[in-house]
Design an enzyme around this catalytic site. Sequence first.
Site, PDB file in Angstrom:
ATOM      1  N   CYS A  42      -1.993  -4.947  -7.000  1.00 24.22           N
ATOM      2  CA  CYS A  42      -0.685  -5.611  -6.965  1.00 24.22           C
ATOM      3  C   CYS A  42      -0.349  -6.173  -8.350  1.00 24.22           C
ATOM      4  O   CYS A  42      -1.230  -6.567  -9.110  1.00 24.22           O
ATOM      5  CB  CYS A  42      -0.715  -6.746  -5.935  1.00 24.22           C
ATOM      6  N   ASP A  44       0.896  -8.907  -8.932  1.00 25.59           N
ATOM      7  CA  ASP A  44       0.721 -10.368  -8.902  1.00 25.59           C
ATOM      8  C   ASP A  44      -0.129 -10.849 -10.083  1.00 25.59           C
ATOM      9  O   ASP A  44      -1.223 -10.335 -10.316  1.00 25.59           O
ATOM     10  CB  ASP A  44       0.050 -10.743  -7.564  1.00 25.59           C
ATOM     11  N   ARG A  46      -1.928 -13.246 -10.440  1.00 29.37           N
ATOM     12  CA  ARG A  46      -3.212 -13.863 -10.103  1.00 29.37           C
ATOM     13  C   ARG A  46      -4.299 -12.840  -9.789  1.00 29.37           C
ATOM     14  O   ARG A  46      -5.425 -13.214  -9.462  1.00 29.37           O
ATOM     15  CB  ARG A  46      -3.023 -14.788  -8.890  1.00 29.37           C
ATOM     16  N   HIS A  98      -4.393  -8.087  -1.916  1.00 34.03           N
ATOM     17  CA  HIS A  98      -4.837  -9.492  -1.932  1.00 34.03           C
ATOM     18  C   HIS A  98      -4.149 -10.253  -0.817  1.00 34.03           C
ATOM     19  O   HIS A  98      -3.006  -9.955  -0.448  1.00 34.03           O
ATOM     20  CB  HIS A  98      -4.559 -10.142  -3.301  1.00 34.03           C
TER      21      HIS A  98
HETATM   22 CO    CO Z   1       0.820  -9.087  -4.110  1.00 38.04          CO
END
Ligand code: CO
Length: 203
Positions: A42, A44, A46, A98
């Site tokens: 992803c 993302d 993080r 995630h």
């Molecule tokens: Co994501």
Amino acid sequence: METLEHLFKKNKDWADSILKEDPAFFQRLSKIQAPELLWIGCSDSRVPANEITDLAPGEVFVHRNIANVVVHTDLNCLSVIQFAVEVLKIKHIIVCGHYGCGGIKAALEDKDHGLIDNWLGHIKDVSRLNQQELSHLSGAEKVDRLCELNVIEQVNNVCNTTIVKNAWKNEVELYVHGWIYNIENGILNDLINTPISGESTLV
Ligand code: CO
């Protein structure tokens, strides 16, 4: 004007620290990249592939998009898989989702997010395919289960690409993994346990 000067400073410090440990590191890496891993994860911020697996530059080839989706008509993702398998000859493809994924959450909402809804439609399909199981869940539990189911679905999509099917037909040693990362504790988990390989298709 913001020139992000601090990032250049951090970059210089980082490069210096690597050279201190291994003076030939960048010279060696500039000649060839030979990663054994392809990471499909992803976008993302993080969930950065290298950091969470503690891998150095050169060790993992990376493709990321919102909610780690592998779409059969996505030339971007398919090109990455083709280059990784056929040119870099990587041995492992890891689809890593995630928990708490914003893309998954948004796909479960019945509201207008604009253009991205076209992309999230792929996750809505995964949700519909697993409607029976998901209907018993709600809130974060439902989101997290769909995060897992999405990884499994995307692993399936990777295995069904012509690239991976051809590799297996040609008896290439190539494994497909489905992992999930917990942003609350930094821990990765394997959702499939036995990675999928072409052995069952080998004669
Ligand atoms: Co994501």
